[in-house]
Design a protein around this motif. Structure first.
Motif, short mmCIF file in Angstrom:
data_model
loop_
_atom_site.label_atom_id
_atom_site.label_comp_id
_atom_site.label_asym_id
_atom_site.label_seq_id
_atom_site.Cartn_x
_atom_site.Cartn_y
_atom_site.Cartn_z
N VAL A 222 28.99 -14.43 -41.62
CA VAL A 222 29.38 -13.85 -40.33
C VAL A 222 30.89 -13.66 -40.39
O VAL A 222 31.61 -14.56 -40.83
N ALA A 223 31.36 -12.50 -39.94
CA ALA A 223 32.79 -12.24 -39.83
C ALA A 223 33.10 -11.98 -38.37
O ALA A 223 32.41 -11.20 -37.71
N GLU A 224 34.11 -12.64 -37.88
CA GLU A 224 34.62 -12.45 -36.52
C GLU A 224 36.05 -11.94 -36.65
O GLU A 224 36.84 -12.52 -37.41
N VAL A 225 36.39 -10.87 -35.94
CA VAL A 225 37.75 -10.35 -35.97
C VAL A 225 38.34 -10.57 -34.58
O VAL A 225 37.85 -10.03 -33.59
N ILE A 226 39.38 -11.38 -34.55
CA ILE A 226 39.99 -11.81 -33.29
C ILE A 226 41.43 -11.33 -33.25
O ILE A 226 42.13 -11.36 -34.27
N ASN A 227 41.89 -10.91 -32.06
CA ASN A 227 43.30 -10.58 -31.90
C ASN A 227 43.86 -11.36 -30.71
O ASN A 227 43.21 -12.28 -30.21
N ASP A 228 45.07 -11.02 -30.28
CA ASP A 228 45.75 -11.77 -29.23
C ASP A 228 45.34 -11.40 -27.81
O ASP A 228 45.81 -12.03 -26.85
#
Length: 139
Positions: free
Chosen positions: A106-112
């Motif tokens: 699983v890949a999660e892409v998180i930003n601010d």
């Protein structure tokens, strides 16, 4: 349980987040993985569908928005659960999805953006409670 990678990018630009998703999908597809991208909405699926065709001039990623189409190596959709044929899930939606038994990553892409970051933290806790192997990458 699958390995879960959290990719944290600086800033709060939603386009940069989706470009990062395109790069991850491109890499996973290039390694021969079947990939599903779980989006937050039909609109996000449509936007990402277009972006996957145009994000790089030299990239070709056969994909579509029908998660049940077995001929597609990369699918996009906002429904849960992801298709059972996927081995890699890129998750952009909340809450954490039900994980198919054959899912490897699983890949999660998180930003601010607080609307991305805060639910991402909740998903991190959820995956950890499920016993997933967790990794964190600052990009």
């Amino acid at each position: 349980m699958p390995r879960v990678d959290f990719y944290v990018i600086p800033g709060d630009d939603p386009r940069q987040r989706l470009l990062t998703v395109c790069r991850l999908v491109h890499k996973a597809y290039g390694l021969g993985h079947r990939v599903h991208v779980r989006t937050a909405s039909a609109g996000e699926s449509r936007f990402l569908d277009e972006l996957l065709w145009t994000f790089r001039d030299d990239a070709f990623i056969p994909h579509g928005t029908d998660p049940q189409d077995p001929s597609l190596p990369v699918t996009l959709g906002h429904e849960d659960p992801p298709p059972s044929t996927a081995r890699v899930l890129v998750n952009l939606a909340h809450p954490a999805p039900d994980l198919p038994p054959d899912l490897e990553r699983v890949a999660e892409v998180i930003n601010d953006d607080p609307q991305v970051r805060d639910p991402g933290r909740e998903r991190f806790r959820s995956y950890r409670q499920q016993g997933c192997e967790m990794y964190h990458h600052n990009l």
